[in-house]
Design an enzyme around this catalytic site. Sequence first.
Site, mmCIF file in Angstrom:
data_model
loop_
_atom_site.group_PDB
_atom_site.id
_atom_site.type_symbol
_atom_site.label_atom_id
_atom_site.label_comp_id
_atom_site.label_asym_id
_atom_site.label_seq_id
_atom_site.Cartn_x
_atom_site.Cartn_y
_atom_site.Cartn_z
ATOM 1 N N ASP A 89 -0.538 2.596 -4.246
ATOM 2 C CA ASP A 89 -0.428 2.393 -2.801
ATOM 3 C C ASP A 89 -1.793 2.172 -2.163
ATOM 4 O O ASP A 89 -2.596 3.103 -2.100
ATOM 5 C CB ASP A 89 0.245 3.643 -2.210
ATOM 6 C CG ASP A 89 0.355 3.594 -0.703
ATOM 7 O OD1 ASP A 89 0.374 2.487 -0.129
ATOM 8 O OD2 ASP A 89 0.416 4.681 -0.091
ATOM 9 N N SER A 92 -2.838 4.497 1.210
ATOM 10 C CA SER A 92 -3.163 5.923 1.234
ATOM 11 C C SER A 92 -4.139 6.193 0.094
ATOM 12 O O SER A 92 -4.431 5.296 -0.707
ATOM 13 C CB SER A 92 -1.897 6.777 1.092
ATOM 14 O OG SER A 92 -1.322 6.618 -0.191
ATOM 15 N N ASN A 94 -4.416 9.569 -1.783
ATOM 16 C CA ASN A 94 -4.202 10.705 -2.681
ATOM 17 C C ASN A 94 -3.312 10.359 -3.869
ATOM 18 O O ASN A 94 -2.388 9.550 -3.753
ATOM 19 C CB ASN A 94 -3.518 11.861 -1.938
ATOM 20 C CG ASN A 94 -4.448 12.530 -0.948
ATOM 21 O OD1 ASN A 94 -4.597 12.059 0.170
ATOM 22 N ND2 ASN A 94 -5.084 13.611 -1.355
ATOM 23 N N TRP A 96 -0.555 12.213 -6.197
ATOM 24 C CA TRP A 96 0.247 13.431 -6.376
ATOM 25 C C TRP A 96 1.523 13.098 -7.140
ATOM 26 O O TRP A 96 1.987 11.950 -7.138
ATOM 27 C CB TRP A 96 0.587 14.099 -5.031
ATOM 28 C CG TRP A 96 1.455 13.277 -4.118
ATOM 29 C CD1 TRP A 96 1.029 12.444 -3.120
ATOM 30 C CD2 TRP A 96 2.892 13.202 -4.131
ATOM 31 N NE1 TRP A 96 2.108 11.854 -2.520
ATOM 32 C CE2 TRP A 96 3.262 12.301 -3.108
ATOM 33 C CE3 TRP A 96 3.894 13.810 -4.889
ATOM 34 C CZ2 TRP A 96 4.600 11.986 -2.840
ATOM 35 C CZ3 TRP A 96 5.227 13.494 -4.632
ATOM 36 C CH2 TRP A 96 5.559 12.594 -3.609
ATOM 37 N N TYR A 132 3.714 10.408 5.242
ATOM 38 C CA TYR A 132 3.714 8.958 5.152
ATOM 39 C C TYR A 132 4.625 8.415 6.243
ATOM 40 O O TYR A 132 5.338 9.180 6.906
ATOM 41 C CB TYR A 132 4.226 8.512 3.779
ATOM 42 C CG TYR A 132 3.379 9.000 2.631
ATOM 43 C CD1 TYR A 132 2.252 8.303 2.225
ATOM 44 C CD2 TYR A 132 3.706 10.164 1.947
ATOM 45 C CE1 TYR A 132 1.471 8.742 1.172
ATOM 46 C CE2 TYR A 132 2.931 10.618 0.897
ATOM 47 C CZ TYR A 132 1.811 9.898 0.514
ATOM 48 O OH TYR A 132 1.040 10.346 -0.533
ATOM 49 N N ASP A 272 -1.349 -3.599 2.538
ATOM 50 C CA ASP A 272 -0.746 -2.340 2.088
ATOM 51 C C ASP A 272 0.382 -2.569 1.090
ATOM 52 O O ASP A 272 1.498 -2.920 1.459
ATOM 53 C CB ASP A 272 -0.235 -1.576 3.314
ATOM 54 C CG ASP A 272 0.387 -0.236 2.940
ATOM 55 O OD1 ASP A 272 0.229 0.190 1.784
ATOM 56 O OD2 ASP A 272 1.027 0.373 3.809
ATOM 57 N N THR A 275 3.868 -0.712 1.629
ATOM 58 C CA THR A 275 4.808 -1.077 2.687
ATOM 59 C C THR A 275 5.553 -2.330 2.247
ATOM 60 O O THR A 275 4.935 -3.301 1.816
ATOM 61 C CB THR A 275 4.062 -1.314 4.025
ATOM 62 O OG1 THR A 275 3.529 -0.065 4.475
ATOM 63 C CG2 THR A 275 4.983 -1.879 5.095
#
Length: 379
Positions: A89, A92, A94, A96, A132, A272, A275
């Site tokens: 992505d 963003s 991070n 996880w 998000y 992005d 999206t």
Amino acid sequence: MKLLLLLSLVALGHCLVTRIPLRRAKSLRQSLREHGLLESYLKQHPYNPAAKYFSIGVSTEPLENYLDDEYFGTISIGTPAQEFTVVFDTGSSNLWVPSVYCSSPACRNHSRFNPADSLTFTSTNDSLFIAYGTGSMTGVLGYDTVTVAGIEVINQVFGLAETEPGDFFYYTPFDGILGLAFPSISSSGATPVFDNMMMEGLVDENLFSIYLSKNEQSGSFILFGAIDPWYTTNGINWIPLSAETYWQITMDSVSVGGKRIACSFGCEAIVDTGTSLLAMPNRAVSTILRILGASSSGEINCRAVSKLPSIVFRINGKAFPVPPKAYVIESDGYCILGFEGMDVPTESGELWILGDVFIREYYVIFNRANNTVGLSRLS
Ligand SMILES: *[C@@H]1O[C@H](CO)[C@@H](O)[C@H](O)[C@H]1NC(C)=O
Ligand SMILES: *[C@@H]1O[C@H](CO)[C@@H](O)[C@H](O)[C@H]1NC(C)=O
Ligand SMILES: *[C@@H]1O[C@H](CO)[C@@H](O)[C@H](O)[C@H]1NC(C)=O
């Protein structure tokens, strides 16, 4: 799907959680030594386990295209490796995955990381909260070896989800998210995977590039450390970033059928991959629906599609058209425009999101070496 990180919440997150210091190279050895496994590990993984691969510093991660809506690939975390599918992505920062600490239905329906099964895991008490555009998670940060496209990042910080409230992550065909935007928007100050790849010299060039296929389950990829010349035969336009947060650029204008319809005095846009659609100010959506003769829900007669004009984004003095076959989404004989309304003001105008609808038309190079985005028209 809108995985775009909500920045206002990031700001909040920064107030609540302290920045964590980077812990480097020590803990793998420490942890193996503690388990009496250091020697055998080093035998199996000689100093540079795949010297050829690593010294080239170029590596491809194939992405699965799920219904032109979500693109994800497989990574592994820990020793021995535990596998997860993640969305790569660019909206963003991070990394996880769900963990065994999480009993939300969304976690139970996906692969969960078990730190107790990894010899190389190091825990922290630092918490993580990410919201998000669709869905949110809370968790705790930990460190472990993360392997992406065969590139082994030692001591990568990542989030172990403890809750994934709501429906969204229950239904996703992927387990977690790997953020490829800048450290400045990383929740809890966690160093992003690509930043570690750059700092540890694991990529030949400090850039990655992305190709998203249309209507095909395979063929999409993210290439770390290089630009694939096969996808740049139409030349590359380099656009300087206007902010190092998302992959953000300034647009000059947006036109349809030769008429400026929005962004007349300039506006901001982010590229992005997380999206699915083209997101734009609500006012722009209404204008475009009217010009294209679509219903207020965005439905349009499929037979009219070939006669529709392109939407042209003017960026850095050049035109980047998106033709109707790209912005109209056809399913079961219905045709829907791939736009969504979203009002996010920035200091320099409204924010647009150039999501997968746009990226399928352009091979995109995300260049950290000189903070530019390179766009190469695909057809
Ligand atoms: C999650 O559950 C749904 C319905 O129970 C199922 O269709 C889906 O395949 C599951 N997803 C995963 C990744 O297991
Ligand atoms: C986390 O907190 C617990 C309880 O306060 C403490 O015992 C432990 O050492 C802490 N762990 C780390 C990695 O800081
Ligand atoms: C950025 O880097 C690319 C790839 O090395 C190069 O071709 C391009 O000219 C650079 N652009 C700027 C604005 O420095």
